[in-house]
Design an enzyme around this catalytic site. Structure first.
Site, PDB file in Angstrom:
ATOM      1  N   GLY A  93      53.531  45.526  47.069  1.00 48.56           N
ATOM      2  CA  GLY A  93      52.955  44.763  48.125  1.00 48.56           C
ATOM      3  C   GLY A  93      52.136  45.352  48.872  1.00 48.56           C
ATOM      4  N   ASN A 126      48.632  45.194  48.695  1.00 52.01           N
ATOM      5  CA  ASN A 126      47.841  43.808  49.083  1.00 52.01           C
ATOM      6  C   ASN A 126      48.373  43.030  50.219  1.00 52.01           C
ATOM      7  OD1 ASN A 126      45.313  44.068  47.437  1.00 52.01           O
ATOM      8  ND2 ASN A 126      46.530  44.493  46.210  1.00 52.01           N
ATOM      9  N   ASN A 138      44.329  33.791  43.847  1.00 50.72           N
ATOM     10  CA  ASN A 138      45.052  35.029  43.117  1.00 50.72           C
ATOM     11  C   ASN A 138      44.230  36.069  43.084  1.00 50.72           C
ATOM     12  OD1 ASN A 138      46.798  36.701  41.537  1.00 50.72           O
ATOM     13  ND2 ASN A 138      45.583  36.047  39.708  1.00 50.72           N
ATOM     14  N   HIS A 140      42.956  39.253  41.014  1.00 48.98           N
ATOM     15  CA  HIS A 140      43.055  40.052  39.358  1.00 48.98           C
ATOM     16  C   HIS A 140      42.325  41.389  39.382  1.00 48.98           C
ATOM     17  CE1 HIS A 140      44.220  39.943  35.387  1.00 48.98           C
ATOM     18  NE2 HIS A 140      43.120  40.213  35.105  1.00 48.98           N
TER      19      HIS A 140
HETATM   20  C1  GAR Z   1      47.077  44.492  42.250  1.00 52.71           C
HETATM   21  O1  GAR Z   1      46.211  45.507  41.594  1.00 52.71           O
HETATM   22  C2  GAR Z   1      46.887  42.932  41.838  1.00 52.71           C
HETATM   23  O2  GAR Z   1      45.312  42.897  41.594  1.00 52.71           O
HETATM   24  C3  GAR Z   1      47.333  42.965  40.622  1.00 52.71           C
HETATM   25  O3  GAR Z   1      48.731  43.805  40.627  1.00 52.71           O
HETATM   26  C4  GAR Z   1      48.594  44.579  41.717  1.00 52.71           C
HETATM   27  C5  GAR Z   1      49.437  44.527  42.937  1.00 52.71           C
HETATM   28  O4  GAR Z   1      49.674  45.626  43.556  1.00 52.71           O
HETATM   29  N1  GAR Z   1      47.606  41.691  40.109  1.00 52.71           N
HETATM   30  C6  GAR Z   1      47.853  41.397  38.868  1.00 52.71           C
HETATM   31  O5  GAR Z   1      47.578  42.244  37.830  1.00 52.71           O
HETATM   32  C7  GAR Z   1      47.735  39.770  38.470  1.00 52.71           C
HETATM   33  N2  GAR Z   1      47.621  39.627  36.884  1.00 52.71           N
HETATM   34  P1  GAR Z   1      50.447  45.654  45.088  1.00 52.71           P
HETATM   35  O6  GAR Z   1      51.790  44.783  44.886  1.00 52.71           O
HETATM   36  O7  GAR Z   1      50.604  47.005  45.606  1.00 52.71           O
HETATM   37  O8  GAR Z   1      49.585  44.760  45.963  1.00 52.71           O
END
Ligand code: GAR
Length: 188
Positions: free
Chosen positions: A12, A14, A102, A104
């Protein structure tokens, strides 16, 4: 005040970045975080930041109207998937056209699709000896990572970079760009 609902499945970082950014905004705020993982670190972050958070299971999400009804009562202007790993059900998307986005951690259409998330993406980028990678922010449709692209930012990958180095570069891009792109979308 524009209303943002965030979906997250894990750490989490982001979600927290978005929450903190919009705490200083007069135009928008993150009103709620939803997660499919009752043990996700994002729930601790929400507690610390005093943001309402709800964990749900697969039945509530895709086999009933439970999550849909939560969203309907939250009345979001934007639904932001920030590290959310489940496929978003079409019947929920249909209720919020052009309101689900989203992030990515790659330059789509490269390194997208089922199973391509988090470190899996960075491992693939490094083993394919890519010279650059980056982030993509896109609308969500019924297929993984295939909706219209809103924004991309790139970074270099050096021959000496390992997956953790790439992850750190991606993290920095995400921290710098994601809230600003969300803000622009809400103001557009
Ligand atoms: C982030 O890097 C996001 O871009 C990626 O997961 C991570 C979550 O980090 N999303 C994907 O890979 C979706 N296919 P976080 O939980 O620390 O925000």
């Amino acid at each position: 005040m524009k209303r943002i609902v965030v979906f997250a499945s894990g750490s989490g970082s982001n979600a927290e970045n978005l929450i903190r950014f919009f705490k200083n905004s007069d135009n928008a705020s993150v009103i709620q975080v939803l997660t499919n993982n009752p043990h996700a670190k994002v729930l601790d972050r929400c507690k610390r930041l005093n943001i309402s958070a709800v964990a749900f299971n697969r039945i509530a999400f895709s086999k009933s109207d439970d999550v849909l009804n939560i969203l309907k009562s939250s009345q979001p202007d934007l639904i932001v998937l920030a590290g959310f790993l489940w496929k978003f059900p079409e019947f929920i998307l249909n209720e919020f056209p052009n309101k689900v986005i989203n992030i990515h951690p790659a330059l789509l259409p490269k390194y997208g699709g089922k199973g391509m998330y988090g470190m899996h993406v960075h491992n693939a980028v490094v083993s394919n000896k890519e010279k650059e990678t980056g982030i993509t922010i896109h609308y969500v449709n019924e297929n993984y990572d295939e909706g219209a692209i809103i924004f991309q930012a790139k970074c270099e990958v050096f021959p000496t970079d390992n997956s953790n180095d790439v992850a750190a570069k991606i993290h920095e891009l995400e921290m710098n760009h994601f809230p600003i792109v969300v803000e622009k979308l809400l103001n557009g």
